[in-house]
Design an enzyme around this catalytic site. Structure first.
Site, mmCIF file in Angstrom:
data_model
loop_
_atom_site.group_PDB
_atom_site.id
_atom_site.type_symbol
_atom_site.label_atom_id
_atom_site.label_comp_id
_atom_site.label_asym_id
_atom_site.label_seq_id
_atom_site.Cartn_x
_atom_site.Cartn_y
_atom_site.Cartn_z
ATOM 1 N N SER A 230 -2.841 -5.129 -0.352
ATOM 2 C CA SER A 230 -1.867 -4.208 0.261
ATOM 3 C C SER A 230 -1.950 -2.812 -0.341
ATOM 4 O O SER A 230 -1.430 -1.856 0.233
ATOM 5 C CB SER A 230 -0.442 -4.758 0.121
ATOM 6 O OG SER A 230 -0.107 -4.934 -1.242
ATOM 7 N N GLY A 231 -2.586 -2.679 -1.507
ATOM 8 C CA GLY A 231 -2.741 -1.370 -2.127
ATOM 9 C C GLY A 231 -2.074 -1.218 -3.474
ATOM 10 O O GLY A 231 -1.983 -0.112 -4.005
ATOM 11 N N SER B 261 3.197 -11.487 -7.111
ATOM 12 C CA SER B 261 4.555 -12.012 -7.368
ATOM 13 C C SER B 261 5.178 -12.522 -6.074
ATOM 14 O O SER B 261 6.163 -11.971 -5.592
ATOM 15 C CB SER B 261 5.461 -10.937 -7.966
ATOM 16 O OG SER B 261 4.872 -10.253 -9.006
#
Length: 172
Positions: free
Chosen positions: A13-14, A77
């Site tokens: 996602s970056g 996470s």
């Protein structure tokens, strides 16, 4: 001043890219990157082991924070329980949960390791968002959309958040 930015989001996602770019503006910040940490802190990929791993990362983060070092954690996470445990372990209002928002489709296009393809074909188990859950944070302090914004604009938004909350000098 020390702070903790805990970046969570789908694989690719970056998160790591954002953390590295932030380091250009905050050179004394320490980055704890999930890809690197997994080599020496990870016991597996079940829900339980991921939560344990998340708690381990939180304890390492707290040690750095205790010595007034700003920390940026970039790790998937994937579970609310793990992120709640992190917040309890850190127990400080300078803890920032940051959700790196990006669709699975765009994340899969960014994936240069072929992990999404392997997960979708059944070759890779427990892959967050595909063969394992990813629980989107309910109430993060900050949402950064890497799908619709440039990395530079995303970093500016993070820096502005830190400045507006008196966690970073206005001159940075």
């Amino acid at each position: 001043m020390a702070f903790i930015i805990w970046m969570t989001g789908f694989p690719c996602s970056g998160k790591s890219t954002l953390a590295k770019k932030l380091l250009e503006y905050i050179p004394k910040m320490e980055i704890l990157d999930g890809d690197e940490l997994n080599n020496w802190l990870t016991d597996g990929w079940t829900k339980e082991s991921r939560i344990v791993n998340t708690k381990r990362i939180a304890r390492v983060t707290k040690l750095l924070f205790k010595h007034n070092i700003p920390v940026c954690v970039s790790t998937i996470s994937p579970y609310d329980d793990g992120r709640k445990a992190v917040s309890e372990i850190i127990n400080d209002n300078r803890f920032i949960e940051l959700f790196v928002k990006c669709s699975l489709e765009v994340c899969a296009k960014r994936d240069d390791k072929g992990m999404y393809k392997k997960a979708r074909s059944g070759e890779l188990d427990n892959f967050s968002g595909v063969t394992a859950p990813y629980e989107i944070p309910n109430n993060p302090e900050l949402i950064i959309d890497t799908e619709n914004n440039s990395i530079e604009d995303c970093v500016k938004d993070i820096l502005n958040y830190l400045k507006s909350n008196n966690l970073l000098s206005p001159t940075i």
